[in-house]
Design a protein around this motif. Sequence first.
Motif, PDB file in Angstrom:
ATOM      1  N   GLU A  44       1.455   8.225   2.272  1.00 13.64           N
ATOM      2  CA  GLU A  44       1.750   9.592   1.836  1.00 13.64           C
ATOM      3  C   GLU A  44       3.236   9.877   1.921  1.00 13.64           C
ATOM      4  O   GLU A  44       3.955   9.314   2.738  1.00 13.64           O
ATOM      5  CB  GLU A  44       0.944  10.599   2.672  1.00 13.64           C
ATOM      6  CG  GLU A  44      -0.493  10.737   2.168  1.00 13.64           C
ATOM      7  CD  GLU A  44      -0.594  10.769   0.653  1.00 13.64           C
ATOM      8  OE1 GLU A  44       0.114  11.582   0.024  1.00 13.64           O
ATOM      9  OE2 GLU A  44      -1.353   9.962   0.068  1.00 13.64           O
ATOM     10  N   TRP A  83       5.950   3.272   1.051  1.00 15.80           N
ATOM     11  CA  TRP A  83       4.914   2.256   0.923  1.00 15.80           C
ATOM     12  C   TRP A  83       5.081   1.292   2.094  1.00 15.80           C
ATOM     13  O   TRP A  83       6.136   1.251   2.732  1.00 15.80           O
ATOM     14  CB  TRP A  83       5.044   1.503  -0.401  1.00 15.80           C
ATOM     15  CG  TRP A  83       6.448   1.045  -0.679  1.00 15.80           C
ATOM     16  CD1 TRP A  83       7.412   1.721  -1.346  1.00 15.80           C
ATOM     17  CD2 TRP A  83       7.047  -0.167  -0.238  1.00 15.80           C
ATOM     18  NE1 TRP A  83       8.577   1.020  -1.369  1.00 15.80           N
ATOM     19  CE2 TRP A  83       8.372  -0.153  -0.694  1.00 15.80           C
ATOM     20  CE3 TRP A  83       6.582  -1.265   0.497  1.00 15.80           C
ATOM     21  CZ2 TRP A  83       9.252  -1.199  -0.432  1.00 15.80           C
ATOM     22  CZ3 TRP A  83       7.461  -2.306   0.750  1.00 15.80           C
ATOM     23  CH2 TRP A  83       8.792  -2.271   0.278  1.00 15.80           C
ATOM     24  N   ASN A  88      -4.302  -2.379  -5.932  1.00 13.51           N
ATOM     25  CA  ASN A  88      -3.496  -2.029  -7.100  1.00 13.51           C
ATOM     26  C   ASN A  88      -3.954  -2.763  -8.344  1.00 13.51           C
ATOM     27  O   ASN A  88      -3.955  -2.206  -9.439  1.00 13.51           O
ATOM     28  CB  ASN A  88      -2.039  -2.353  -6.812  1.00 13.51           C
ATOM     29  CG  ASN A  88      -1.512  -1.530  -5.666  1.00 13.51           C
ATOM     30  OD1 ASN A  88      -1.771  -0.347  -5.579  1.00 13.51           O
ATOM     31  ND2 ASN A  88      -0.817  -2.186  -4.738  1.00 13.51           N
ATOM     32  N   SER A 113       5.225   5.374 -12.243  1.00 14.34           N
ATOM     33  CA  SER A 113       4.792   5.011 -10.897  1.00 14.34           C
ATOM     34  C   SER A 113       5.966   4.826  -9.952  1.00 14.34           C
ATOM     35  O   SER A 113       5.897   5.184  -8.787  1.00 14.34           O
ATOM     36  CB  SER A 113       3.979   3.715 -10.935  1.00 14.34           C
ATOM     37  OG  SER A 113       2.843   3.893 -11.719  1.00 14.34           O
ATOM     38  N   ASN A 152       4.080   5.845  -6.992  1.00 14.80           N
ATOM     39  CA  ASN A 152       3.269   4.877  -6.272  1.00 14.80           C
ATOM     40  C   ASN A 152       3.894   3.509  -6.524  1.00 14.80           C
ATOM     41  O   ASN A 152       3.522   2.791  -7.437  1.00 14.80           O
ATOM     42  CB  ASN A 152       1.819   4.957  -6.781  1.00 14.80           C
ATOM     43  CG  ASN A 152       0.915   4.022  -6.016  1.00 14.80           C
ATOM     44  OD1 ASN A 152       1.379   3.117  -5.331  1.00 14.80           O
ATOM     45  ND2 ASN A 152      -0.389   4.247  -6.145  1.00 14.80           N
ATOM     46  N   ALA A 153       4.877   3.196  -5.691  1.00 19.27           N
ATOM     47  CA  ALA A 153       5.659   1.984  -5.920  1.00 19.27           C
ATOM     48  C   ALA A 153       4.805   0.715  -5.966  1.00 19.27           C
ATOM     49  O   ALA A 153       4.984  -0.101  -6.871  1.00 19.27           O
ATOM     50  CB  ALA A 153       6.754   1.859  -4.876  1.00 19.27           C
ATOM     51  N   PRO A 154       3.887   0.525  -5.027  1.00 17.79           N
ATOM     52  CA  PRO A 154       3.088  -0.716  -5.088  1.00 17.79           C
ATOM     53  C   PRO A 154       2.302  -0.831  -6.391  1.00 17.79           C
ATOM     54  O   PRO A 154       2.213  -1.914  -6.966  1.00 17.79           O
ATOM     55  CB  PRO A 154       2.138  -0.575  -3.889  1.00 17.79           C
ATOM     56  CG  PRO A 154       2.871   0.294  -2.941  1.00 17.79           C
ATOM     57  CD  PRO A 154       3.603   1.284  -3.796  1.00 17.79           C
ATOM     58  N   ALA A 203       6.640   9.412  -0.117  1.00 24.26           N
ATOM     59  CA  ALA A 203       7.074   8.592  -1.234  1.00 24.26           C
ATOM     60  C   ALA A 203       7.135   7.120  -0.867  1.00 24.26           C
ATOM     61  O   ALA A 203       7.600   6.308  -1.650  1.00 24.26           O
ATOM     62  CB  ALA A 203       8.440   9.073  -1.716  1.00 24.26           C
ATOM     63  N   GLU A 249       0.844  -1.181   0.000  1.00 25.32           N
ATOM     64  CA  GLU A 249       0.000   0.000   0.000  1.00 25.32           C
ATOM     65  C   GLU A 249       0.877   1.228   0.000  1.00 25.32           C
ATOM     66  O   GLU A 249       1.873   1.304   0.725  1.00 25.32           O
ATOM     67  CB  GLU A 249      -0.853  -0.026   1.283  1.00 25.32           C
ATOM     68  CG  GLU A 249      -2.107   0.789   1.194  1.00 25.32           C
ATOM     69  CD  GLU A 249      -2.869   0.690   2.513  1.00 25.32           C
ATOM     70  OE1 GLU A 249      -3.459   1.697   2.917  1.00 25.32           O
ATOM     71  OE2 GLU A 249      -2.813  -0.397   3.144  1.00 25.32           O
ATOM     72  N   LYS A 250       0.515   2.203  -0.780  1.00 25.35           N
ATOM     73  CA  LYS A 250       1.255   3.460  -0.817  1.00 25.35           C
ATOM     74  C   LYS A 250       0.905   4.276   0.417  1.00 25.35           C
ATOM     75  O   LYS A 250      -0.257   4.321   0.830  1.00 25.35           O
ATOM     76  CB  LYS A 250       0.866   4.219  -2.086  1.00 25.35           C
ATOM     77  CG  LYS A 250       1.464   5.613  -2.184  1.00 25.35           C
ATOM     78  CD  LYS A 250       0.777   6.390  -3.291  1.00 25.35           C
ATOM     79  CE  LYS A 250       0.935   7.872  -3.031  1.00 25.35           C
ATOM     80  NZ  LYS A 250       1.701   8.564  -4.037  1.00 25.35           N
TER      81      LYS A 250
END
Lengths: 353, 268, 328
Positions: free
Chosen positions: C58, C62, C70, C289, C296-298, C60, C55-56
């Motif tokens: 707030e 996760w 996702n 991403s 949003n890495a995930p 940067a 989960e991302k």
Amino acid sequence: MPDLVLSDIRKDYGAVRAVDRVDLNFAHGELTALLGPSGCGKTTLLRMIAGLEDPSGGTIRLGDQDLTGTPAHKRKFGMVFQNFALFPHLNVADNVCYALTISGTPKAKARARAGELLEQVQLDGYGQRRIGELSGGQRQRVAIARALAQEPDVFLLDEPMSALDAKLREEMQVELRLLQQRLKITTIVVTHDQREAMTMADNIVVMSQGRCEQVGPPQEIYHKPANGFVASFIGRANFMSGRVRDGAVQVAGRTLTVDPAPKYLDGSAVTLALRPEKARLGDALPDGNRLPARVTFLRHVGATRDIHLDTPAGPLVVEQVSDRGGDLQIGSEVEVHLPPDAIHLFPAEAAAA
Amino acid sequence: MRRLHWAASLFMGLCAVAILMPIVVVSAAALNGGRSMVFPPQDSTFDRFVEFFVSEPVWTNALGNSVLISFSSAALAVLIAWPVAYWLWRVNDPLSKLLAGLAAMPFALPPIVFGVGLGFLWAFGGALGTIWAGILSHAALFAALPLVTISIGLQSIDRAHLDAAATMGATEGVTFRTIVLPQTLPYTASGFFFALVLSFNEFIVMFFVSSSSYATVTLQIFNSLRNGFTPTMAVAAITFITVSVVAFSLVARFGDLPRLMGADTSRT
Amino acid sequence: MSVEATDPALAATGTQEAPARRVNRSLAGRIVFCAVVAMLCLLPFVMVLVISFGEKIEGAGWVFGFDLTNYRRFFVGADWPNSTSFLYLQKLGWSLNYAVIASVLAVVTAFPFTYFLTRLSRRAQTFWLVFLLSSLSLSEVFIVMGWDILLSARSGLPMVMQETGLTDWLKDVGFFPTLRDWGLASPRNVKFKTSVLATVLTMSYLVWPYAVILLYPALSRLDPALIEAARTMGARPWTVIRTVVIPSVKLALVGSVLLLFVFLLGTYVAVTVFAAPAQQTLAVSIYESVRGSTLNAPFGAAQSVILLVTAVVLLAIGQKLSTAGGRA
């Protein structure tokens, strides 16, 4: 140096039995040929002797020393491989003294020994050549010199002549035999060529389907084959089937005498084997053991000729010196004589495949 | 030797021209004096070469990083590939096959996914943005190349040579040192050069693992792309082409390139 | 089969000193080595998979987690079920689209080239291989740079066409509007940036040397006697290629297309430079991403997993086809 003794050696590849209960005694200083058709297990047997493969059962002994579990690199057996397996990245001298180099022999000494060995195989001065520059015969000499470098207890050769052409092969057979006799080293040669075995060996082991069919000196194997397989594999043979009756053999309704008399029970089915050069044609035939025959084919092979016959007992080949036996033509009706002392009898089921 | 039909030769020639076209354009642009790249070149000068190799720290640093990463990762890739290839060749059990499959996987799958994964991995291990993470990443990505060349080399060794060595008293270790290693040296070198050249040119994986804390030449060029081309970038391109040609010529000189590429060696 | 044909594995163990002892001695080393290989080659993919369920938060960062947000976002949009968006499926569609066309194009043009190449002398082949390998290893960045110069309106082909009057000629013969319909022309001149054509051409160029390298083994092992036999039976060259050459390298052709296709799925630079904003691919989106603006890495990981699964499924199909073909 003691004898090399194999007892009850077996080798299985999964369900396939490659070598089946072999007992052999290789006397010191003798050359033994393992002879048989391809797939008979002779190379597997040699590789087990070399230690390149582990037997599934049985023991390998050199005198009182049990070598069965000893890996190849501790056995001190020299081996010549079918395609010689010379190392292309080393020159001739480095190939020859490989065994010495890796055992830590001083370089100068190893070099000197390499020179000596190359001289023995008539390759003096070839030390610096690359393997790729050598002819087939020269490669074989290098392979022999290399295998002898560590003064092996046993000298093994796997089909050593198969990579050579026919003429060179015969020369090398004689040369190898002379070298072996000079060095008096226990030697085992695997071959499928019976002429090669006959030329070189003190003893021949005829193998088929993983088993030893007969062991003995070349002449004995030729003249007294133990069974139909040996008779057909060593030299040529005519086969007929018959039945033992009253101390003679019934073949196609005719009675043939056999010397010595058959040792089989009356009525047992037998296979008769006869070398082509033993059968006789012509006018002055001895009495008895004759079969009527018709010539079906004539094959002239230089000094001799083969006469193919059709007889009541089946097809038969007779080998004659070409200028003897008079004029024969295809279709000629003749009589063929089968000398009693030249007929070998085997039980019918053991006949050659 | 067989002669090709003229149409076939023409087709091959056209292919060569198509392949060369962008390369020639880039090279020609390097000789451009101006700040922007225009083709055909307007004012030829070799100043850009000085800029790239000597005077401009952005480029010289990037070049240093590229050289360091490509050489180290290629060496490492060979070190990873050797045991796998040897194990596969000697034993060929399921485990060695699995290991070879693992080592080949990063190269066979889309590199961007591997790059993303490596980014996560190094971030997790606190090594993101370090040079050695870059080296390890490229070693993993390109281990497949020496793995293939070394395997080809090992397969070319006659097993009878190993048996011969054994009958002459060589243990497995000695055989490896005196027979296997010397006979596979050209293949090892080829694998090294393949990994070296591809690492030198690789972009996307390095982009994810460098995390902007250092740049290789390809990264630097990509970063500068948005601001328009400069002739210095073209100089970099020429350098890269030269490195590739030299490396592969070396491979061709010391190894059998057609065989490495899978040609049948039984005919000539 | 002959019982004399020794199993290489069995033959090999014969030269090892007491295998059991050796294994013990080097077992630890092997385990460490396997662990290193697994860490470098497998773990990155595992991390991608694990994080795709994360989960991302707030900023940067996760956190680990297990939910399918996702993936839901990928297939039906973040706002589902209130509204549905196929934006990312479209991106995947573009990825597939570019990759299919480019890989097929590369293999189709590389095939005759490779066939001719294998008919050359060994020396000439070596020369060509050095050339091809050099071009193959050339960075995507440089290739895109070269094509960019060639295709850009200011300096490249469009300018040449303008200068030579080719553009005017196209206008005269009335072909120009057609080009505009295809998205290959601006009101005044032809344009290749941005266009599907330029994207596909560049991608195809990118893998063309690979295509040659992949086809090379199969074609060079093709027995020339086969071709000669066909020719003695009166087949014309084209008939020979159609009835002898292509059937015998069919598997290599299909396999090459698949491998190149998988490779092209991840193309990044060429797409960012040559594709129109609405026609960008999943690879670009992954980049955005993970490292780009959206961070949003995930979600990036989830997209990577989709790309990976697509690649693996296609490779598996290829494997299946080739084993089925091998048996036939």
